[in-house]
Design a protein around this motif. Structure first.
Motif, PDB file in Angstrom:
ATOM      1  N   PRO A 159      -5.307   2.216   6.387  1.00 51.77           N
ATOM      2  CA  PRO A 159      -4.259   1.229   6.626  1.00 51.77           C
ATOM      3  C   PRO A 159      -2.862   1.810   6.713  1.00 51.77           C
ATOM      4  O   PRO A 159      -1.986   1.232   7.351  1.00 51.77           O
ATOM      5  N   ARG A 160      -2.640   2.972   6.071  1.00 52.65           N
ATOM      6  CA  ARG A 160      -1.295   3.542   6.139  1.00 52.65           C
ATOM      7  C   ARG A 160      -1.214   4.630   7.195  1.00 52.65           C
ATOM      8  O   ARG A 160      -0.164   5.250   7.354  1.00 52.65           O
ATOM      9  N   GLY A 161      -2.329   4.850   7.887  1.00 59.36           N
ATOM     10  CA  GLY A 161      -2.310   5.885   8.921  1.00 59.36           C
ATOM     11  C   GLY A 161      -2.026   7.252   8.358  1.00 59.36           C
ATOM     12  O   GLY A 161      -1.281   8.037   8.934  1.00 59.36           O
TER      13      GLY A 161
ATOM     14  N   ARG B 151      -0.827  -6.214   5.783  1.00 62.97           N
ATOM     15  CA  ARG B 151      -0.478  -4.800   5.776  1.00 62.97           C
ATOM     16  C   ARG B 151       1.019  -4.671   5.990  1.00 62.97           C
ATOM     17  O   ARG B 151       1.606  -5.296   6.851  1.00 62.97           O
TER      18      ARG B 151
ATOM     19  N   MET C 113      -0.168   3.924  13.015  1.00 61.14           N
ATOM     20  CA  MET C 113      -0.058   4.979  14.017  1.00 61.14           C
ATOM     21  C   MET C 113      -1.152   4.794  15.057  1.00 61.14           C
ATOM     22  O   MET C 113      -2.242   4.333  14.756  1.00 61.14           O
TER      23      MET C 113
ATOM     24  N   LYS D 143       2.109  11.200   4.574  1.00 64.90           N
ATOM     25  CA  LYS D 143       2.645   9.858   4.760  1.00 64.90           C
ATOM     26  C   LYS D 143       2.384   8.994   3.528  1.00 64.90           C
ATOM     27  O   LYS D 143       3.152   8.097   3.201  1.00 64.90           O
TER      28      LYS D 143
ATOM     29  N   LEU E  44       0.831  -1.202   0.000  1.00 62.88           N
ATOM     30  CA  LEU E  44       0.000   0.000   0.000  1.00 62.88           C
ATOM     31  C   LEU E  44       0.866   1.253   0.000  1.00 62.88           C
ATOM     32  O   LEU E  44       0.360   2.365   0.014  1.00 62.88           O
TER      33      LEU E  44
ATOM     34  N   PRO F  33      -6.889   0.842  11.574  1.00 66.25           N
ATOM     35  CA  PRO F  33      -6.132   0.301  10.437  1.00 66.25           C
ATOM     36  C   PRO F  33      -7.042  -0.265   9.337  1.00 66.25           C
ATOM     37  O   PRO F  33      -6.641  -0.315   8.173  1.00 66.25           O
ATOM     38  N   ALA F  34      -8.250  -0.682   9.701  1.00 70.13           N
ATOM     39  CA  ALA F  34      -9.123  -1.225   8.665  1.00 70.13           C
ATOM     40  C   ALA F  34      -9.595  -0.117   7.736  1.00 70.13           C
ATOM     41  O   ALA F  34      -9.894  -0.352   6.569  1.00 70.13           O
TER      42      ALA F  34
ATOM     43  N   GLY G  51       2.294  -1.629   6.430  1.00 75.26           N
ATOM     44  CA  GLY G  51       2.514  -0.366   7.116  1.00 75.26           C
ATOM     45  C   GLY G  51       2.549  -0.516   8.621  1.00 75.26           C
ATOM     46  O   GLY G  51       1.877  -1.366   9.194  1.00 75.26           O
ATOM     47  N   THR G  52       3.314   0.324   9.257  1.00 78.14           N
ATOM     48  CA  THR G  52       3.206   0.407  10.699  1.00 78.14           C
ATOM     49  C   THR G  52       2.037   1.324  10.999  1.00 78.14           C
ATOM     50  O   THR G  52       1.829   2.317  10.333  1.00 78.14           O
TER      51      THR G  52
ATOM     52  N   PRO H  82      -4.729   4.600   0.042  1.00 81.45           N
ATOM     53  CA  PRO H  82      -3.671   3.704  -0.443  1.00 81.45           C
ATOM     54  C   PRO H  82      -4.219   2.448  -1.125  1.00 81.45           C
ATOM     55  O   PRO H  82      -3.650   1.970  -2.102  1.00 81.45           O
ATOM     56  N   ARG H  83      -5.356   1.930  -0.653  1.00 79.18           N
ATOM     57  CA  ARG H  83      -5.900   0.722  -1.278  1.00 79.18           C
ATOM     58  C   ARG H  83      -6.410   1.007  -2.682  1.00 79.18           C
ATOM     59  O   ARG H  83      -6.219   0.222  -3.598  1.00 79.18           O
TER      60      ARG H  83
ATOM     61  N   HIS I 234      10.020   4.154   5.248  1.00 82.59           N
ATOM     62  CA  HIS I 234       8.704   3.607   4.936  1.00 82.59           C
ATOM     63  C   HIS I 234       7.587   4.635   5.127  1.00 82.59           C
ATOM     64  O   HIS I 234       6.650   4.712   4.350  1.00 82.59           O
TER      65      HIS I 234
END
Lengths: 568, 203, 372
Positions: B17-19, B3, B8, A110, A30, B13-14, B5-6, A115-116, A524
């Motif tokens: 997902p990338r915060g 995922r 935040m 970020k 993503l 996250p659902a 990504g970390t 992203p999806r 990242h």
């Protein structure tokens, strides 16, 4: 280059390339940077394929009778060259590949807003591309990239690859729409504190203007192609006069999208050049406001000029005259941009490195491409030049020489950021020289071919004028080989840099936009600490650091972040 | 879905997902903005269809003069779709039990809309002699068909919201979904009215 | 600005080929070339300025060794920016107006034009001169110093007619007519191209334009018109099919499928048996009774050519123009014979046979009947 030079800062261990491993972590990523990189590789693959067809076309035209193909084969070659280059290469090149990588970092975000959806756009692109390749195996495609009716719906002559190709273009259109939507929302909603509209780098303005066109124009292409698919599959005649339809209606619909699509191709290129010229001249961009607004002006005008593709189509004379007038209005913002770029270079500190050479090459080529648009926008001369090689030369100067040259320049500009490696500058300059000379040799010859009367899309040119045409065709073909050699060398040293290139510092060129504030390659999450937004074209606060092999903040100029710290 | 990504703290996250959004409200308003953009995209698409139909009708010499009038069932369709919008407006305002019933009603109305569309065009088609009128008939079918396709598309989020309302605790996230879904259906409603007007002019 | 253009135009009256333009052989060519040269001049000036500045700045302001910090510099200059927006605006407005004038000249055909009907089909051109009842294929003969108007239609896909030496071009669109005019000034031979992509042999869809002085032109037309007189009787049906039918083909098919008009396939049988039904419900047989107008079938076919509106076949709109005066008696004979012997000239799918076998029945009989 015999020794591998890996001087420079130690690599940052956790960056977006090393963050996770395995094929799956790429294919389902993503991360906008990885998606951008996947687009880049895919687009360059398509560019190679489209380029091969171009070489076939050029080789065919060495002799008046045609050297290597018959009529059907030639028609397929030029159709696939055009369709691949337009739908698979130029349209996604800058926005989807470079835009995806650079836009969120430049903005200080970020990632993109969705992203999806971004990943979905990429896979739609792949599906669309597969349909295109499929059309090769399901009987070929010979309609030209414009799919003009009634030829494209005429079961007798057009080939069986038409439906797969139309489906492919339809899917690619939606990939482009979703990318555009994503970028618009990102720019509106993800600007961090301090990043006001008029602090955005001009590349972002260009991408924003492009996204507006993608969102507004592409649906019309979608519905047009869908109607064409229905028409061809079920034998009805919305665009077929035999069945009561109107073939000129198709042209109106097609160009309502495809003219703005020309600006989908050129606007992001102009954005790249604005940033490239400023950074490598180390001088504040001249007339920021004019350039930013001219992008928006071009986006708006682009919707009002489609009829200039149809001056000889039999549309009414009044309509033709109105379209000619509005067409000229697009010339003004384009000219203004060229003057602004030159003014930016004035009294600058211009480094002659590869990205700047591409930037200067762009100004040279775009000036020719833009000026020859005047011959075509003027009604009296367009009648003679329409559908000749003059048009071919003109749009190659704009779409290939400007849009793709800017794309290649952009790749060189952001290569250290994307890969963390420097390429060999000498090879870069040499390859640029080949590309520049090859390009001009290939396409300048075609201006004379066209004004002398050579029609486009001709597999042969036997006739009373063949002796006039042949020398120009030979020059053009030789030019195309030089151009191809230039691109192969470029591919060579770029790939070599991945293995043996010197490590890139965070800011090797001296850029001020936010992507140069994070490490090369970026982590990242793009920024380990919140970036500081300032005037992204004020280069007077930077100085070269020999040890870093890059530009750092000058010690004698207060750093805004330090000021904040001191204030608290 | 894996995922990479970390995540935040503070973001779901659902959903994000990338915060990328610091605040769930920002995310919500971004989604609404994206939906408006989608409506613009689809508006251009429907605009193209309507323009094509009008050009064929008034510019082409070959439009048949003996096509049957507008099928009366389309008025029924229009009524059903208007009720659909009303039901969804009410559903966004009411609390649990009424909401569930209104959502079921909305779903049934949507199915009813599609059914009356099929009925209308089927009937109408049966009364047309196809020979020499293929293009006109096909053009009208495309107009109806493109809209029905988007209605079918609208059933998916509506079904998800309905499923959420019946099987689980009502959450903010589901409320967001319901609001977005309702906006999309209002858009379909507006487009249908534009298409009805076009059909009234054309037929 | 206009006087400058006039000067350039005057300088361009020479019809010699230049670096940019092919030889010019029509009245509009000097105007178009003058306009082209004017735009070129503007382009040269702008290009020279831009490239000179580009190269000068690139060299003069190059980054020198050891130059590691940079000046801030100005960020904008409103007066300068407005100036360089305004100047190009004025120039393009002038360009538009000049282009408009030439365009209107190109499009407004003078009243006394000599008309030619053009039919484009994959991948050939047919030119028909109504004044002389002559049809040419792949060759277009036009008079010099007289306006010529082409009325163009396509039988299949888009085509476009382009004669570089005349600086004229117009798309040929199926389902409607488009037109084009020019006045050739120089007797000679010029190339005509199809410039709208039309498939496999697009690049072979060529024709040669012959410009002749009026008396030579008339002589050539007369010779072409008499061509039919010299054809042996037995060749007439084949000649009609290859030289005349292309003017019928857009409405009358050879394979039995219905188009704007009834198919030629089976036409002879329907006529001979009197089974054709008209819009008023009567049948041809009613008119063929002894003493009726069409006692012999050939006369019905002939009447359909010269007076097609008299009886309209049921299911059709009667769109056919009269060919009276456009066809010579002998050409009408040829068409009648072609329809009569069509089943021997084409196969079931309507493809023209290479060597038709007209059998024992010699065509002369039919022709004799007709003329009798």
């Amino acid at each position: 280059m015999t020794t591998v030079d890996t001087r420079g800062p130690a690599p940052v261990l956790d960056n977006y390339l090393t963050h996770s491993r395995g094929l799956r972590s790429w294919l389902l990523t993503l991360d906008h940077k990885r998606i951008g990189l996947m687009y880049l590789v895919s687009v360059l693959g398509a560019f190679f394929l489209g380029g091969m067809f171009a070489l076939l076309v050029r080789t065919q035209l060495l002799t008046p009778e045609g050297l290597i193909m018959d009529g059907d084969q030639y028609n397929q070659a030029f159709t696939l060259h055009g369709a691949i280059m337009v739908f698979l290469v130029i349209i996604p090149s800058v926005p989807a590949a470079l835009g995806n990588f650079v836009l969120p970092i430049m903005l200080g975000a970020k990632d993109v807003a969705f992203p999806r959806l971004n990943l979905f756009s990429y896979w739609l692109w792949i599906v669309g591309a597969i349909f295109f390749v499929l059309s090769l195996f399901t009987g070929g495609l010979d309609t030209g990239w414009t799919f003009y009716t009634p030829y494209s719906v005429d079961q007798g002559s057009a080939m069986a690859g038409v439906i797969p190709a139309l489906t492919g273009a339809f899917i690619l259109g939606f990939s482009s729409i979703f990318t555009g939507m994503n970028f618009i929302v990102t720019i509106h909603r993800l600007r961090p504190p301090g990043m006001t509209w008029f602090r955005m780098p001009l590349f972002l303005w260009a991408i924003y203007a492009t996204a507006i066109i993608q969102v507004l124009a592409t649906p019309v292409l979608g519905i047009t192609l869908a109607l064409l698919i229905v028409e061809r599959a079920f034998g009805i005649g919305i665009f077929n006069p035999v069945l009561g339809g109107d073939p000129v209606l198709y042209q109106h619909f097609f160009w309502f999208y495809s003219h703005p699509a020309v600006y989908i191709m050129i606007l992001p290129a102009m954005g790249i050049i604005s940033d490239l010229i400023a950074v490598h001249s180390h001088r504040h961009i001249f007339g920021y406001g004019f350039i930013a607004w001219s992008s928006i002006a071009i986006a708006i005008f682009s919707f009002l000029v489609w009829g200039h593709h149809m001056f000889t189509s039999g549309q009414s004379e009044l309509v033709t005259v109105v379209f000619s007038l509005i067409t000229f209005s697009v010339a003004i913002p384009s000219a203004v941009k060229v003057f602004n770029w030159l003014a930016t270079m004035y009294k600058g500190t211009i480094s002659w490195n590869t990205p700047m050479l591409y930037g200067m090459g762009f100004i040279f080529i775009f000036t020719i491409g833009g000026l020859t648009g005047l011959h075509l926008g003027t009604l009296g001369t367009d009648i003679h030049l329409h559908d000749t090689y003059f048009v071919v030369a003109h749009f190659h100067y704009v779409m290939m020489g400007s849009a793709l040259i800017a794309f290649i320049g952009g790749i060189h500009h952001w290569w250290p950021k994307m890969t963390g490696r420097m390429y060999n500058e000498n090879w870069g300059r040499f390859a640029f020289a080949l590309v520049f000379i090859g390009f001009n040799l290939t396409f300048f010859s075609q201006f004379m071919l066209g004004s002398q009367g050579m029609p486009r899309r001709y597999a042969s040119y036997v006739g009373l004028q063949q002796d006039v045409f042949q020398p120009y065709h030979i020059a053009s073909t030789i030019g195309s080989y030089v151009l191809a050699l230039g691109f192969f060398i470029t591919a060579g040293y770029l790939i070599q840099s991945l293995i043996g290139g010197r490590r890139a510092s965070a800011n090797p060129w001296g850029g001020r936009s936010l992507e140069w504030q994070c490490t090369s390659p970026p982590p990242h999450d793009n920024f380990s600490e919140a970036p500081t937004v300032g005037d992204c074209y004020d280069f007077s606060v930077l100085r070269w650091d020999e040890q870093e092999q890059g530009y750092v903040w000058r010690e004698d100029v207060p750093h805004p972040q330090q000021e904040e710290v001191e204030a608290t | 879905m894996p995922r990479t990504g970390t995540v935040m703290a503070g973001t779901d996250p659902a959903v994000d997902p990338r915060g990328v959004f610091d605040n769930p409200d920002d995310r919500r308003s971004a989604a609404r903005f994206a939906l408006w953009l989608l409506c613009i995209v689809l508006g251009m698409l429907f605009g193209g269809v309507i323009v094509a139909l009008l050009v064929l009708r008034f510019d082409g010499a070959a439009w048949p003069s003996d096509l049957p009038r507008l099928p009366w069932q389309l008025w029924l369709s229009t009524g059903l779709l208007l009720m659909e919008s009303v039901a969804l407006v009410l559903a966004t305002r009411r609390t649990s039990s009424t909401r569930r019933r209104l959502l079921v009603l909305a779903f049934v109305l949507a199915i009813g809309f599609i059914a009356t569309q099929v009925w209308a065009w089927w009937d109408w088609h049966a009364s047309v002699d196809l020979e020499a009128r293929r293009t006109a008939v096909a053009a009208l079918w495309v107009v109806g068909g493109v809209h029905v396709a988007h209605v079918l598309g609208g059933l998916v989020p509506l079904g998800l919201v309905l499923w959420g309302a019946t099987t689980m605790e009502w959450s903010d996230r589901q409320n967001d979904r319901l609001r977005l879904t309702a906006t999309y259906w209002h858009f379909l409603d507006a487009v249908w009215i534009a298409m009805m007007l076009t059909l009234l002019i054309v037929l | 600005m206009t006087s400058l253009l006039m000067m350039l135009a005057a300088a361009g009256t020479s019809t010699e080929a230049t670096f940019w333009m092919p030889e010019g052989a029509s009245t509009v060519a000097p105007d178009v070339d003058g306009l082209f040269d004017f735009i070129n001049l503007i382009c040269y000036i702008f290009f020279a300025l831009v490239v000179a500045a580009l190269i000068w700045f690139a060299i003069r302001y190059r980054q020198r060794k050891g130059q590691h910090t940079f000046e801030g510099g100005p960020t904008h200059n409103m007066a300068l920016e407005i100036t360089w927006t305004a100047i190009p605006t004025v120039i393009v407005v002038v360009m538009f107006i000049l282009g408009l004038q030439t365009f209107l000249d190109l499009r407004t055909s003078p009243g006394n034009a000599y008309d030619i009907n053009v039919t484009a089909q994959k991948w050939s051109w047919t030119f028909q001169h109504p004044e002389f009842a002559v049809t040419e294929a792949a060759e277009l003969t036009v008079p010099a110093n007289r306006p010529v108007r082409l009325l163009m239609g396509s039988q299949d896909v888009l085509h476009s007619l382009f004669v570089p030496a005349f600086r004229v071009k117009q798309d040929v669109v199926p389902g409607r007519y488009t037109s084009l005019w020019f006045e050739a000034t120089q007797p000679g031979t010029y190339q005509l191209y199809c410039t709208e992509y039309c498939g496999k042999d697009h690049s072979l869809m060529l024709a040669t334009v012959h410009v002749l002085e009026w008396d030579e032109f008339q002589a050539k037309m007369g010779k072409l018109a008499r061509e039919y007189e010299e054809i042996p009787e037995s060749q007439l049906p084949s000649y009609a099919l290859t030289r005349l039918y292309n003017r019928c083909a857009s409405c009358h098919t050879l394979d039995g499928s219905s188009s704007t008009g009834p198919s030629f396939k089976g036409l002879w049988e329907r006529t001979a048996e009197g089974t054709t039904v008209f819009t008023d419900g009567s049948t041809l047989a009613d008119l063929q009774k002894p003493g009726g107008v069409y006692d012999i079938p050939e006369n019905y076919i002939r009447a359909s050519l010269v007076n097609p509106q008299a009886h309209i076949v049921q299911g059709y709109t009667g769109a056919m123009p009269s060919f009276q005066g456009q066809l010579k008696e002998r050409q009408i004979d040829a068409l009648v014979l072609m329809i009569k012997h069509l089943d021997k000239l084409v196969d079931d799918q309507g493809n023209i046979l290479e060597n038709p076998d007209l059998g024992s029945e010699t065509p002369q009989e039919g022709a004799a009947d007709d003329n009798g």
